[in-house]
Design an enzyme around this catalytic site. Structure first.
Site, PDB file in Angstrom:
ATOM      1  N   LYS A  93      -8.137   2.125  -5.657  1.00 42.96           N
ATOM      2  CA  LYS A  93      -7.489   2.527  -4.460  1.00 42.96           C
ATOM      3  C   LYS A  93      -8.495   3.217  -3.199  1.00 42.96           C
ATOM      4  O   LYS A  93      -9.645   3.362  -3.763  1.00 42.96           O
ATOM      5  CB  LYS A  93      -6.727   4.091  -5.098  1.00 42.96           C
TER       6      LYS A  93
ATOM      7  N   ASP B 162      -6.305  -0.899  -2.341  1.00 44.19           N
ATOM      8  CA  ASP B 162      -4.940  -0.453  -1.951  1.00 44.19           C
ATOM      9  C   ASP B 162      -5.009   0.699  -1.120  1.00 44.19           C
ATOM     10  O   ASP B 162      -5.607   1.785  -2.005  1.00 44.19           O
ATOM     11  CB  ASP B 162      -4.137  -0.291  -3.240  1.00 44.19           C
TER      12      ASP B 162
ATOM     13  N   GLU C 123      -4.221  -4.001   0.324  1.00 41.96           N
ATOM     14  CA  GLU C 123      -2.648  -3.793  -0.046  1.00 41.96           C
ATOM     15  C   GLU C 123      -2.408  -2.548   0.674  1.00 41.96           C
ATOM     16  O   GLU C 123      -2.877  -1.706   0.852  1.00 41.96           O
ATOM     17  CB  GLU C 123      -2.531  -3.602  -1.605  1.00 41.96           C
TER      18      GLU C 123
ATOM     19  N   GLU D 266       5.667  -3.552  -1.877  1.00 39.64           N
ATOM     20  CA  GLU D 266       6.545  -2.458  -2.582  1.00 39.64           C
ATOM     21  C   GLU D 266       7.320  -1.430  -2.110  1.00 39.64           C
ATOM     22  O   GLU D 266       8.132  -0.887  -2.636  1.00 39.64           O
ATOM     23  CB  GLU D 266       5.317  -1.651  -3.529  1.00 39.64           C
TER      24      GLU D 266
ATOM     25  N   ASP E  43       8.981  -5.632  -5.206  1.00 39.41           N
ATOM     26  CA  ASP E  43       9.427  -4.817  -6.541  1.00 39.41           C
ATOM     27  C   ASP E  43      10.893  -4.953  -6.939  1.00 39.41           C
ATOM     28  O   ASP E  43      11.698  -4.728  -6.089  1.00 39.41           O
ATOM     29  CB  ASP E  43       9.031  -3.526  -6.026  1.00 39.41           C
TER      30      ASP E  43
ATOM     31  N   HIS F 207       4.971  -5.282  -7.668  1.00 36.51           N
ATOM     32  CA  HIS F 207       4.360  -4.123  -7.663  1.00 36.51           C
ATOM     33  C   HIS F 207       5.078  -3.614  -8.983  1.00 36.51           C
ATOM     34  O   HIS F 207       6.302  -3.644  -9.312  1.00 36.51           O
ATOM     35  CB  HIS F 207       4.973  -3.202  -6.468  1.00 36.51           C
TER      36      HIS F 207
END
Length: 362
Positions: A168, A197, A223, A249, A272, A299
């Site tokens: 992240k 992400d 992401e 996602e 997703d 996701h």
């Protein structure tokens, strides 16, 4: 006959297995909405969708008040016809997260029933492209973890034979993001895929700036750098960096994915199955991406996405975030850094019905 004679929906709360925070939110709990469907010939299917802490009761209300009663008398084998009928009946609330999550719970139940009736695992019924899919780890990359913890997690994943890790980003200081990524890359070398992400936390200008800071580290993708409805910003970012941009996602319809692909605003599609409205639209998005020569890396929901990844030829990775162990009797099989497609007919999820019953929300 595959006429639906019984359908019900209920809500189950599943505690998070570990602390999970990113640049904008925390995973509070998994509100899991189940739908069970039975037919006149005795077939039964179970489907589900989820939220990460809020909105589960709203999804349940839409199902109980409107969608579930509408199922009675429909032909469970005609998944496309049922999906279209339910979607048309919810025009006033579509496109939107609550409606898509409700549709997904029904649609996955119908695919479970359909695959069981055929005596096939879902991945074979839906295409059967491959019997395993590479895994990447997200659990060792949450934003609250220290740099030392990120490095340890990445090295552990690499030692286990996994092919990628996701970290992240979105620290207030861009240099801190870069330092964390640099430390992981230095520790694992160039043979492990590293993804980042930002969870929709940046502006286009800031995402372009951070992408340039991160480009030296050979990232597999960047992401959700921007809010999902900022297609123009993603298009600009994609043209300004060599890092593939990953989105999906937080998108709830096939049309949203089509717009991203049409404008070449994404290089990785992360559809997703719960948020897009079920297996029926998920497969359409995957095939749309295939037609555009774009890979799919879905996701979350690894227990269900393992089958969908195995069904299509353009899937690249399955995200490893275990969250159903409290309500299942077994986990997905892993060998050599790959998740193996289930062999049992249906979705291939071995539900623990006693554990589910004990967690039902009144």
């Amino acid at each position: 006959m595959s006429t639906i004679t019984h359908a019900e929906a209920y809500l189950v709360d599943i505690a998070v297995e570990t602390v999970r925070t990113d640049a904008v939110q925390a995973f509070v709990k998994q509100e899991t909405v189940f739908v069970e469907v039975r037919t006149a010939d005795g077939q039964q299917g179970t489907g589900y969708s989820y939220t990460i802490g809020t909105g589960g009761t709203a999804v349940l209300a839409l199902l109980r008040d409107h969608l579930v009663p509408r199922l009675i008398g429909l032909d469970a084998a005609r998944v496309e016809a049922v999906w279209r009928d339910l979607y048309a009946s919810t025009r006033a609330t579509a496109v939107g997260a609550i409606t898509s999550l409700a549709l997904a719970a029904v649609d996955t139940a119908l695919w479970d029933l359909r695959a069981k009736a055929a005596g096939l695992p879902l991945w074979m019924l839906a295409g059967g492209a491959r019997d395993r899919i590479p895994l990447y780890d997200t659990e060792g990359g949450w934003l609250q973890l220290s740099t030392e913890e990120l490095v340890a997690g990445a090295k552990a994943a690499q030692a286990a034979g996994w092919l990628g890790v996701k970290l992240k980003v979105g620290k207030p200081d861009p240099a801190e993001d870069a330092e964390r990524i640099a430390a992981v890359r230095a520790a694992v070398g160039d043979r492990l895929d590293v993804m980042v992400d930002a969870n929709q936390s940046l502006t286009a200008a800031e995402a372009i700036r951070r992408a340039r800071l991160l480009e030296p580290y050979g990232l597999a993708w960047f992401e959700e750098p921007l809010p999902a409805d900022d297609v123009a910003g993603h298009e600009l970012l994609a043209r300004s960096t060599s890092i593939p941009i990953a989105v999906g996602e937080s998108m709830y319809s096939i049309g949203q994915f089509a717009e991203y692909l049409r404008r070449q605003a994404a290089g990785i599609i992360q559809v997703d199955v719960a948020r897009v409205g079920g297996i029926t639209p998920w497969l359409k998005v995957a095939h749309l991406a295939e037609a555009c020569n774009v890979e799919v890396c879905p996701h979350f929901l690894m227990e269900l996405h393992v089958s969908l990844c195995a069904a299509v030829p353009n899937s690249r990775y399955l995200e490893y975030i275990p969250q159903l162990r409290a309500v299942t009797r077994s986990e997905i099989a892993v060998a050599g850094g790959h998740a193996l497609a289930p062999t049992a007919p249906g979705l291939g999820i071995d539900w623990d019905w006693d554990a589910i019953e004990s967690r039902r929300v009144a």
